[in-house]
Design an enzyme around this catalytic site. Structure first.
Site, mmCIF file in Angstrom:
data_model
loop_
_atom_site.group_PDB
_atom_site.id
_atom_site.type_symbol
_atom_site.label_atom_id
_atom_site.label_comp_id
_atom_site.label_asym_id
_atom_site.label_seq_id
_atom_site.Cartn_x
_atom_site.Cartn_y
_atom_site.Cartn_z
ATOM 1 N N TYR A 141 0.849 -1.071 -0.022
ATOM 2 C CA TYR A 141 0.239 0.056 0.138
ATOM 3 C C TYR A 141 0.963 1.244 0.094
ATOM 4 O O TYR A 141 0.644 2.391 -0.482
ATOM 5 C CB TYR A 141 -0.888 0.025 1.247
ATOM 6 C CG TYR A 141 -2.063 -0.505 1.079
ATOM 7 C CD1 TYR A 141 -2.137 -2.143 0.695
ATOM 8 C CD2 TYR A 141 -3.432 -0.081 1.403
ATOM 9 C CE1 TYR A 141 -3.501 -2.821 0.658
ATOM 10 C CE2 TYR A 141 -4.549 -0.812 1.283
ATOM 11 C CZ TYR A 141 -4.484 -2.062 0.714
ATOM 12 O OH TYR A 141 -5.854 -2.612 0.748
ATOM 13 N N LYS A 191 3.685 -15.103 1.708
ATOM 14 C CA LYS A 191 3.707 -15.749 0.628
ATOM 15 C C LYS A 191 5.384 -15.978 0.462
ATOM 16 O O LYS A 191 5.841 -15.588 -0.389
ATOM 17 C CB LYS A 191 3.170 -14.724 -0.448
ATOM 18 C CG LYS A 191 3.033 -15.577 -2.045
ATOM 19 C CD LYS A 191 2.262 -16.812 -2.107
ATOM 20 C CE LYS A 191 2.189 -17.428 -3.297
ATOM 21 N NZ LYS A 191 1.241 -18.589 -3.518
ATOM 22 N N ASP A 223 -2.507 -18.129 -0.046
ATOM 23 C CA ASP A 223 -3.465 -19.113 -1.022
ATOM 24 C C ASP A 223 -4.065 -20.101 0.074
ATOM 25 O O ASP A 223 -5.428 -20.335 -0.036
ATOM 26 C CB ASP A 223 -3.030 -19.625 -2.221
ATOM 27 C CG ASP A 223 -1.768 -20.251 -2.041
ATOM 28 O OD1 ASP A 223 -1.047 -19.961 -0.931
ATOM 29 O OD2 ASP A 223 -1.199 -20.685 -2.993
ATOM 30 N N ASP A 247 -6.151 -7.226 3.915
ATOM 31 C CA ASP A 247 -7.203 -6.792 3.102
ATOM 32 C C ASP A 247 -8.407 -7.714 2.599
ATOM 33 O O ASP A 247 -9.432 -7.717 2.761
ATOM 34 C CB ASP A 247 -6.963 -5.564 2.250
ATOM 35 C CG ASP A 247 -7.954 -4.878 1.474
ATOM 36 O OD1 ASP A 247 -8.882 -4.343 2.077
ATOM 37 O OD2 ASP A 247 -7.901 -4.898 0.147
ATOM 38 N N ASP A 251 -12.140 -9.375 4.379
ATOM 39 C CA ASP A 251 -13.288 -9.452 3.681
ATOM 40 C C ASP A 251 -13.736 -10.854 3.534
ATOM 41 O O ASP A 251 -14.939 -11.152 3.444
ATOM 42 C CB ASP A 251 -12.995 -8.865 2.087
ATOM 43 C CG ASP A 251 -13.748 -7.514 2.084
ATOM 44 O OD1 ASP A 251 -13.270 -6.820 3.018
ATOM 45 O OD2 ASP A 251 -14.038 -6.956 0.946
HETATM 46 C C1 IPM Z 1 -10.304 -1.609 3.990
HETATM 47 C C2 IPM Z 1 -10.551 -1.021 2.768
HETATM 48 C C3 IPM Z 1 -9.341 -0.095 2.444
HETATM 49 C C4 IPM Z 1 -8.110 -0.850 2.166
HETATM 50 C C5 IPM Z 1 -9.616 1.034 1.078
HETATM 51 C C6 IPM Z 1 -10.962 1.633 1.288
HETATM 52 C C7 IPM Z 1 -8.560 1.710 1.078
HETATM 53 O O1 IPM Z 1 -10.659 -2.186 1.731
HETATM 54 O O2 IPM Z 1 -10.062 -1.009 5.163
HETATM 55 O O3 IPM Z 1 -10.503 -2.727 4.147
HETATM 56 O O4 IPM Z 1 -7.853 -1.380 1.119
HETATM 57 O O5 IPM Z 1 -7.503 -0.903 3.127
HETATM 58 MG MG MG Z 2 -10.753 -3.959 2.578
#
Ligand code: IPM
Ligand code: MG
Length: 386
Positions: A141, A191, A223, A247, A251
């Site tokens: 990032y 990884k 993975d 990240d 999710d």
């Molecule tokens: C998160 C989001 C952010 C990230 C974005 C909105 C920059 O997806 O907080 O997980 O990638 O960190």
């Molecule tokens: Mg995110």
């Protein structure tokens, strides 16, 4: 007592769920005789529309001076074609960097009434209780160089993934400290078969583990971890990983709970903490008053815990969330066959009603003794590591 809060609703559903979260915050604060002084600023797309930039310097300065920051969500299709430095997400990345929020905690806990809401079979997700510890101010990032250049047959773009020993050490310590207060297992995700940053990550985490002989450490390739999260999610206690993998995996892990709308987060460093729901701005459902406010409200609970050290207030909110789910209130993202759904504002008001109900409920006192905890919460711990 008085706390200064910077309130950054942001874009899309961020705005709606933040209003709900602030309502709960004020309500609980009053109950615990905490005075809240809040300042609100536009951020992300909203700030681009108003001021032409994703975040104002004044906002960053206010955050640095605050006791806690609450953020809704940033981003949306309107700004997707903006040049890199004028994307809404830049606001969030700048805040993370400027406030030195190197730790991102994302607790993933499956509430039993919601086990059927997950896209996985209930018998796989029932009882899942894990914590993603994501490094938040390093990795791909933020690595330099980062650019796009023209070449003969098009363009070429470069991102850089970089990690240093101290960056890995401090986040590893957070994960081991967390594990000590949970089920004493850390799964470090990398990884290392391909990336040199991951080899340094693995070497460093292994060394830090020596200071925590009671914690079991396992290494998983990212993975494989992605696969294991859907195959057997109960095996996980603390997942320690870098910015990019964290990240993606958080999710994925959120879907175990039935909805991304259930996941709160705390971003911590050595100063002010920032609290936000993990979900994004969800432009497709924005403005309809149907978004799930529970992740935002649970983020307020994390604020009470980490920034204000008010454990009872945190648990009051967490118990209320558990109760509204138990009696069957569902926002649209959580509805299963035959269930009616409630709106964002109705769900918020139900949580407040349950908070009030606890006031006169002496049984709630016993819950705050520990066994009623909804989320695992870190005990006060110093994040200041060299
Ligand atoms: C998160 C989001 C952010 C990230 C974005 C909105 C920059 O997806 O907080 O997980 O990638 O960190
Ligand atoms: Mg995110």
């Amino acid at each position: 007592m008085r706390k200064r809060i910077v309130f950054l609703p942001g874009d899309g559903v961020g705005e709606e769920v933040s209003r709900g979260a602030m309502k709960v915050l004020r309500h609980v604060a009053e109950e615990y005789e905490l005075e809240i002084e809040s300042r609100e600023f536009a951020i992300g797309g909203a700030c681009l529309d108003k001021h032409g930039i994703p975040v104002q310097e004044e906002t960053i300065a206010a955050c640095k001076n605050a006791d806690a920051v609450f953020l809704g969500a940033v981003g949306g299709p309107e700004w997707d074609k903006n040049p890199a430095e004028l994307r809404p997400e830049i606001a969030l990345l700048r805040l993370r960097k400027e406030l030195a929020l190197f730790t991102n905690l994302r607790p993933v806990k499956v509430f039993s009434p919601l086990a059927g809401a997950s896209s996985l079979k209930p018998e796989y997700v029932q009882g899942v209780d894990l914590l993603v510890v994501r490094e938040l101010t390093g990795g791909i990032y933020f690595g330099q160089p980062k650019f796009t250049e023209s070449i003969d047959n098009g363009e070429r773009a470069v991102d850089t993934m970089a990690y240093s020993t101290p960056e890995i050490e401090r986040i590893a310590r957070v994960a081991f400290e967390a594990a000590m207060k949970r089920r004493k297992k850390v799964t470090s995700v990398d990884k290392a078969n391909i990336l040199v940053t991951s080899r340094l990550w693995r070497k460093t985490v292994t060394r830090i583990a020596e200071d925590y002989p009671h914690v079991e450490l396992e290494h998983l390739l990212v993975d494989n971890c992605a696969m294991q999260l859907v195959k057997n999610p109960r095996q996980f206690d603390v997942i320690l990983t870098g910015n990019m993998f964290g990240d993606v995996l958080s999710d994925e892990a959120s879907m175990l709970t039935g909805s991304l709308g259930m996941l709160p987060s705390a971003s911590l460093g050595t100063g002010v903490g920032l609290y936000e729901p993990v979900h994004g701005s969800a432009p497709d459902i924005a403005g309809k008053n149907i978004a799930n406010p529970l992740a935002a409200i649970a983020s307020v609970a994390l604020m009470f815990h980490y920034s204000f050290n008010m454990e009872n207030a945190a648990q009051t909110i967490e118990k209320a969330i558990e109760k509204v789910l138990k009696v069957g209130f569902r926002t649209a993202d959580l509805t299963m066959n035959g269930h009616e759904s409630v709106s964002t504002s109705e769900m918020t008001d139900e949580v407040i009603r349950k908070i009030d109900a606890q006031k006169n409920d002496s049984a709630a006192q016993n819950l705050s003794a520990g066994n009623g905890k909804v989320y695992w919460l870190l005990e006060t711990m110093s994040l200041e590591t060299s």
